[in-house]
Design a protein around this motif. Structure first.
Motif, PDB file in Angstrom:
ATOM      1  N   THR A 107      22.427 -17.734-111.575  1.00  0.00           N
ATOM      2  CA  THR A 107      21.487 -18.399-112.441  1.00  0.00           C
ATOM      3  C   THR A 107      21.723 -19.260-113.551  1.00  0.00           C
ATOM      4  O   THR A 107      21.055 -19.873-114.023  1.00  0.00           O
ATOM      5  CB  THR A 107      20.390 -17.494-112.746  1.00  0.00           C
ATOM      6  OG1 THR A 107      20.868 -16.547-113.380  1.00  0.00           O
ATOM      7  CG2 THR A 107      19.830 -16.679-111.413  1.00  0.00           C
ATOM      8  N   SER A 132       5.531 -20.036-116.167  1.00  0.00           N
ATOM      9  CA  SER A 132       6.561 -19.036-115.812  1.00  0.00           C
ATOM     10  C   SER A 132       6.646 -17.763-116.606  1.00  0.00           C
ATOM     11  O   SER A 132       6.040 -17.610-117.710  1.00  0.00           O
ATOM     12  CB  SER A 132       7.809 -19.934-115.906  1.00  0.00           C
ATOM     13  OG  SER A 132       8.331 -19.947-117.111  1.00  0.00           O
ATOM     14  N   ALA A 178      14.461 -22.286-117.847  1.00  0.00           N
ATOM     15  CA  ALA A 178      14.812 -21.343-118.692  1.00  0.00           C
ATOM     16  C   ALA A 178      14.386 -20.040-118.295  1.00  0.00           C
ATOM     17  O   ALA A 178      13.504 -19.906-117.704  1.00  0.00           O
ATOM     18  CB  ALA A 178      14.367 -21.845-120.122  1.00  0.00           C
ATOM     19  N   GLY A 179      14.658 -18.971-118.669  1.00  0.00           N
ATOM     20  CA  GLY A 179      14.372 -17.574-118.598  1.00  0.00           C
ATOM     21  C   GLY A 179      15.334 -16.628-118.690  1.00  0.00           C
ATOM     22  O   GLY A 179      16.593 -16.843-118.809  1.00  0.00           O
ATOM     23  N   ARG A 180      15.083 -15.322-118.770  1.00  0.00           N
ATOM     24  CA  ARG A 180      16.050 -14.139-119.102  1.00  0.00           C
ATOM     25  C   ARG A 180      15.284 -13.132-118.163  1.00  0.00           C
ATOM     26  O   ARG A 180      14.245 -12.660-118.044  1.00  0.00           O
ATOM     27  CB  ARG A 180      15.831 -13.570-120.547  1.00  0.00           C
ATOM     28  CG  ARG A 180      16.274 -14.956-121.477  1.00  0.00           C
ATOM     29  CD  ARG A 180      16.914 -14.330-122.923  1.00  0.00           C
ATOM     30  NE  ARG A 180      17.461 -15.625-123.524  1.00  0.00           N
ATOM     31  CZ  ARG A 180      17.960 -15.480-124.826  1.00  0.00           C
ATOM     32  NH1 ARG A 180      18.219 -14.251-125.175  1.00  0.00           N
ATOM     33  NH2 ARG A 180      18.067 -16.557-125.265  1.00  0.00           N
ATOM     34  N   LEU A 216      12.065 -16.053-110.090  1.00  0.00           N
ATOM     35  CA  LEU A 216      13.018 -17.059-110.426  1.00  0.00           C
ATOM     36  C   LEU A 216      12.466 -18.574-110.062  1.00  0.00           C
ATOM     37  O   LEU A 216      13.055 -19.409-110.772  1.00  0.00           O
ATOM     38  CB  LEU A 216      14.437 -16.736-109.556  1.00  0.00           C
ATOM     39  CG  LEU A 216      15.267 -15.814-110.109  1.00  0.00           C
ATOM     40  CD1 LEU A 216      16.584 -15.436-108.840  1.00  0.00           C
ATOM     41  CD2 LEU A 216      15.878 -16.408-111.150  1.00  0.00           C
ATOM     42  N   MET A 237      11.003 -19.710-113.322  1.00  0.00           N
ATOM     43  CA  MET A 237      12.138 -19.883-114.417  1.00  0.00           C
ATOM     44  C   MET A 237      13.100 -21.163-114.092  1.00  0.00           C
ATOM     45  O   MET A 237      13.251 -21.949-114.935  1.00  0.00           O
ATOM     46  CB  MET A 237      13.012 -18.783-114.413  1.00  0.00           C
ATOM     47  CG  MET A 237      12.353 -17.406-114.883  1.00  0.00           C
ATOM     48  SD  MET A 237      13.517 -16.066-115.183  1.00  0.00           S
ATOM     49  CE  MET A 237      12.474 -14.835-115.943  1.00  0.00           C
ATOM     50  N   ARG A 238      13.440 -21.331-112.788  1.00  0.00           N
ATOM     51  CA  ARG A 238      13.971 -22.453-112.577  1.00  0.00           C
ATOM     52  C   ARG A 238      13.419 -23.869-112.768  1.00  0.00           C
ATOM     53  O   ARG A 238      14.013 -24.868-113.423  1.00  0.00           O
ATOM     54  CB  ARG A 238      14.541 -22.433-111.092  1.00  0.00           C
ATOM     55  CG  ARG A 238      15.816 -21.536-110.653  1.00  0.00           C
ATOM     56  CD  ARG A 238      16.554 -21.839-109.291  1.00  0.00           C
ATOM     57  NE  ARG A 238      15.341 -21.264-108.408  1.00  0.00           N
ATOM     58  CZ  ARG A 238      14.684 -22.205-107.491  1.00  0.00           C
ATOM     59  NH1 ARG A 238      14.889 -23.549-107.837  1.00  0.00           N
ATOM     60  NH2 ARG A 238      13.828 -21.871-106.447  1.00  0.00           N
ATOM     61  N   ILE A 241      19.149 -19.836-117.036  1.00  0.00           N
ATOM     62  CA  ILE A 241      18.716 -18.650-116.958  1.00  0.00           C
ATOM     63  C   ILE A 241      19.655 -17.385-117.258  1.00  0.00           C
ATOM     64  O   ILE A 241      20.874 -17.597-116.666  1.00  0.00           O
ATOM     65  CB  ILE A 241      18.013 -18.182-115.613  1.00  0.00           C
ATOM     66  CG1 ILE A 241      16.897 -19.085-115.270  1.00  0.00           C
ATOM     67  CG2 ILE A 241      17.467 -16.767-115.516  1.00  0.00           C
ATOM     68  CD1 ILE A 241      16.401 -19.229-113.830  1.00  0.00           C
ATOM     69  N   HIS A 242      19.477 -16.533-118.207  1.00  0.00           N
ATOM     70  CA  HIS A 242      20.230 -15.669-118.536  1.00  0.00           C
ATOM     71  C   HIS A 242      20.229 -14.181-117.857  1.00  0.00           C
ATOM     72  O   HIS A 242      18.935 -13.957-117.815  1.00  0.00           O
ATOM     73  CB  HIS A 242      20.411 -15.509-120.225  1.00  0.00           C
ATOM     74  CG  HIS A 242      20.914 -16.419-120.800  1.00  0.00           C
ATOM     75  ND1 HIS A 242      22.049 -16.957-120.969  1.00  0.00           N
ATOM     76  CD2 HIS A 242      20.070 -17.343-121.574  1.00  0.00           C
ATOM     77  CE1 HIS A 242      22.229 -17.927-121.794  1.00  0.00           C
ATOM     78  NE2 HIS A 242      20.972 -18.470-122.025  1.00  0.00           N
TER      79      HIS A 242
END
Length: 276
Positions: A164, A74, A125-127, A117, A120-121, A169-170
């Motif tokens: 999110t 990701s 996690a993810g930004r 996305l 990340m989903r 996810i931030h």
């Protein structure tokens, strides 16, 4: 495994400064992108992975995200930086040019979010770090359509942050003030081409051009791209990234002034600034 950082618009300015800064930080694999990848070959030499990416081209965007996901599962951090300013009065601006600006600043920006996305989903996690502008909170004459794109970035980021969060996810917004990049020159060129020298807004456009040049030359009002890159780094690495980073003291002062003065007094201030 390192965190994959995908940066759009890394050929110059804020995008390039961000790539250079994050390349110095352990734990990241930096994917620097540009419409013409030959313009960022020096970033490859510095350790970045270089990809072609045009945020107005669906296949280009999808291919870039796919290339990162094939290596890392990701995108860990998306830095949505690509954008520019198309200036002119509301009456005189060419709407085809306005559409192209929205295609880059809003629709391409949004599509990049949509593409990263799902991965990340799945990763939990993810930004997503969106480069907006103080111009998403304050509007100046002859920049109405540009400001509209940055107001859109504000709204999209605010909705995204809530949507999110349950997936780990931030989403953060970076809102720079005046930054010494090629932005000012691009805006000035588009402003000069947007109307006739004998047209009804000629004096306003000339005053705006002078104001823009003086502001970008000011050591008090304008800052270097690395100032923004530092805020991006914080959003990418902090355990508690902020929802919004307004960058430069001048930008913070202008945003607060608009808030407290209200429309009437702020318009009076603008009349003093944009007159010849």
């Amino acid at each position: 495994m390192t965190t994959a950082v995908l940066i759009t618009g890394a050929s110059s300015g804020i995008g390039r400064a961000t790539a250079e800064r994050l390349l110095r930080r352990p734990g990241f694999t930096v994917y620097a992108t540009a419409r013409r990848p030959e313009t960022i070959e020096d970033l490859r030499t510095a350790g970045a992975q270089v990809l072609a990416l045009d945020v107005t081209d669906e296949s280009s965007m999808a291919a870039a995200v796919r290339a990162v996901e094939e290596q890392h599962g990701s995108v860990g951090v998306l830095i949505n930086n690509a954008g520019y300013g198309e200036y002119g009065t509301i009456e005189e601006a060419e709407l085809d040019a306005v559409r192209r600006q929205f295609e880059t600043n809003v629709f391409g920006f949004s599509r990049m979010i949509q593409l990263v996305l799902p991965g990340m989903r799945a990763a939990g996690a993810g930004r997503i770090i969106n480069i907006g502008s103080m111009g998403g909170r304050v509007t100046f004459p002859v920049g109405g359509y540009y400001h509209a794109t940055k107001y859109a970035v504000e709204a999209i980021t605010d909705a995204l942050r809530f949507e999110t969060a349950p997936f780990g996810i931030h989403a953060s917004l970076i809102a720079p003030g005046l930054i010494r990049t090629g932005f000012g020159a691009t805006a000035a060129r588009s402003l000069a081409a947007s109307g006739s020298a004998a047209g009804p807004y000629a004096e306003l456009r000339a005053a705006a051009d002078e104001q823009m040049a003086a502001s970008y030359a000011s050591p008090v009002l304008a800052a270097e791209p690395d100032t923004v890159a530092s805020a991006v780094e914080h959003a990418a690495t902090s355990g508690r990234p902020r929802a919004r980073y307004t960058v430069t003291p001048a930008a913070k002062a202008i945003v607060q002034s608009r808030r407290f003065l209200g429309s009437g007094l702020f318009d009076a201030y603008l009349r003093l600034q944009f007159r010849k």
